[in-house]
Write a protein that holds these residues in place. Structure first.
Motif, PDB file in Angstrom:
ATOM      1  N   TYR A  97       0.697  -1.323  -0.019  1.00  9.02           N
ATOM      2  CA  TYR A  97      -0.292   0.083  -0.319  1.00  9.02           C
ATOM      3  C   TYR A  97       0.582   1.045  -0.196  1.00  9.02           C
ATOM      4  N   LEU A  98       0.079   2.309  -0.360  1.00 12.39           N
ATOM      5  CA  LEU A  98       0.614   3.566  -1.005  1.00 12.39           C
ATOM      6  C   LEU A  98       0.049   4.664   0.443  1.00 12.39           C
ATOM      7  N   LYS A  99       0.666   5.112   1.726  1.00 11.35           N
ATOM      8  CA  LYS A  99       0.419   5.757   2.474  1.00 11.35           C
ATOM      9  C   LYS A  99       0.567   7.637   2.705  1.00 11.35           C
ATOM     10  N   VAL A 100      -0.342   7.999   2.713  1.00 10.20           N
ATOM     11  CA  VAL A 100      -0.089   9.657   2.807  1.00 10.20           C
ATOM     12  C   VAL A 100      -0.613  10.689   3.575  1.00 10.20           C
ATOM     13  N   ASP A 101      -0.248  11.439   4.491  1.00  4.19           N
ATOM     14  CA  ASP A 101      -0.923  12.289   5.137  1.00  4.19           C
ATOM     15  C   ASP A 101       0.360  13.438   4.987  1.00  4.19           C
ATOM     16  N   GLY A 102      -0.591  14.674   5.811  1.00  2.00           N
ATOM     17  CA  GLY A 102       0.071  15.618   6.312  1.00  2.00           C
ATOM     18  C   GLY A 102       1.674  15.160   7.688  1.00  2.00           C
ATOM     19  N   PHE A 103       2.235  16.536   7.247  1.00  2.00           N
ATOM     20  CA  PHE A 103       3.744  16.409   8.429  1.00  2.00           C
ATOM     21  C   PHE A 103       3.344  16.614   9.614  1.00  2.00           C
ATOM     22  N   GLY A 104       3.476  14.976  10.527  1.00  2.00           N
ATOM     23  CA  GLY A 104       2.679  14.745  11.682  1.00  2.00           C
ATOM     24  C   GLY A 104       1.887  14.876  12.041  1.00  2.00           C
TER      25      GLY A 104
END
Length: 213
Positions: A97-104
């Motif tokens: 999978y590829l996981k994307v989030d905002g910093f911290g």
């Protein structure tokens, strides 16, 4: 993207050219399928349309992180170069999978655009043919997946591929393709059909890192 997609069980399918949003404490998961151990994943985030482009990106399986990136993008695709780029992340066996989030988990990025491509193990890439430091001598291959060596500070490698007007072109470069811990601080340019006009040039964050699971 389709919400909810904040866990591997609800991961969105991933195609090259995906638009999404991560709110504070939000996470977006995309499924890469199960192409096999040793396959390579290239991905980048374009956050230029967002007031904050501070993203983080991870290649994972159901339990572990296999590669992580933070702040390696070029300023052309996000303020201060804070967007994420993964160049040739090596996949494990099984579902990935590829996981994307905002910093911290604290940055809201709205919108972001995600570009992605899967390639087979590096042994299946077409090798460059030297000399290929001019457009007239450019290396080419049917898969548009190449491996090469920069032998000196003045050596350049030129590759040729075909495209039609309006095509979306995603170029990625893995500067430590053999994973020996010695990475090249590379620069990448997309040239027009005349071979001299630079359509875009990227130089990333100027840092190099050897990724390990």
């Amino acid at each position: 993207e389709s919400e909810p997609n904040d866990a591997v069980g609800t991961a969105d399918p991933l195609s090259c050219g995906k638009e999404g949003t991560v709110a504070v404490e939000d996470t977006d998961y995309y499924t890469l399928g199960a192409p096999g151990a040793g396959w390579r994943h290239f991905a980048m985030i374009d956050g230029i349309a967002s007031s904050s482009a501070d993203t983080q990106m991870r290649i994972t399986d159901a339990t572990d992180v296999w590669e992580f990136d933070d702040d390696d993008g070029d300023t052309a695709f996000g303020r201060l170069g804070l967007v994420s780029v993964i160049g040739g992340g090596v996949l494990p066996a099984g579902a990935t999978y590829l996981k994307v989030d905002g910093f911290g988990g604290l940055a809201e990025v709205e919108p972001y655009r995600l570009y992605s491509v899967l390639q087979p193990p590096i042994a299946e890439a077409s090798s460059e043919v030297e000399p290929n430091d001019t457009t007239a001598a450019a290396s080419s291959g049917v898969t548009n997946y190449f491996t090469g060596t920069v032998s000196s500070g003045t050596d350049i490698d030129v590759y040729e591929f075909s495209a039609s007007a309006g095509d979306l072109i995603f170029l990625g470069m893995d500067c430590d393709a053999d994973r020996d811990g010695s990475a090249e601080d590379g620069e990448l340019e997309l040239l027009d059909t005349d071979g001299t006009t630079v359509l875009i040039s990227v130089d990333g964050s100027g840092t190099a890192q050897a990724p390990t699971p």
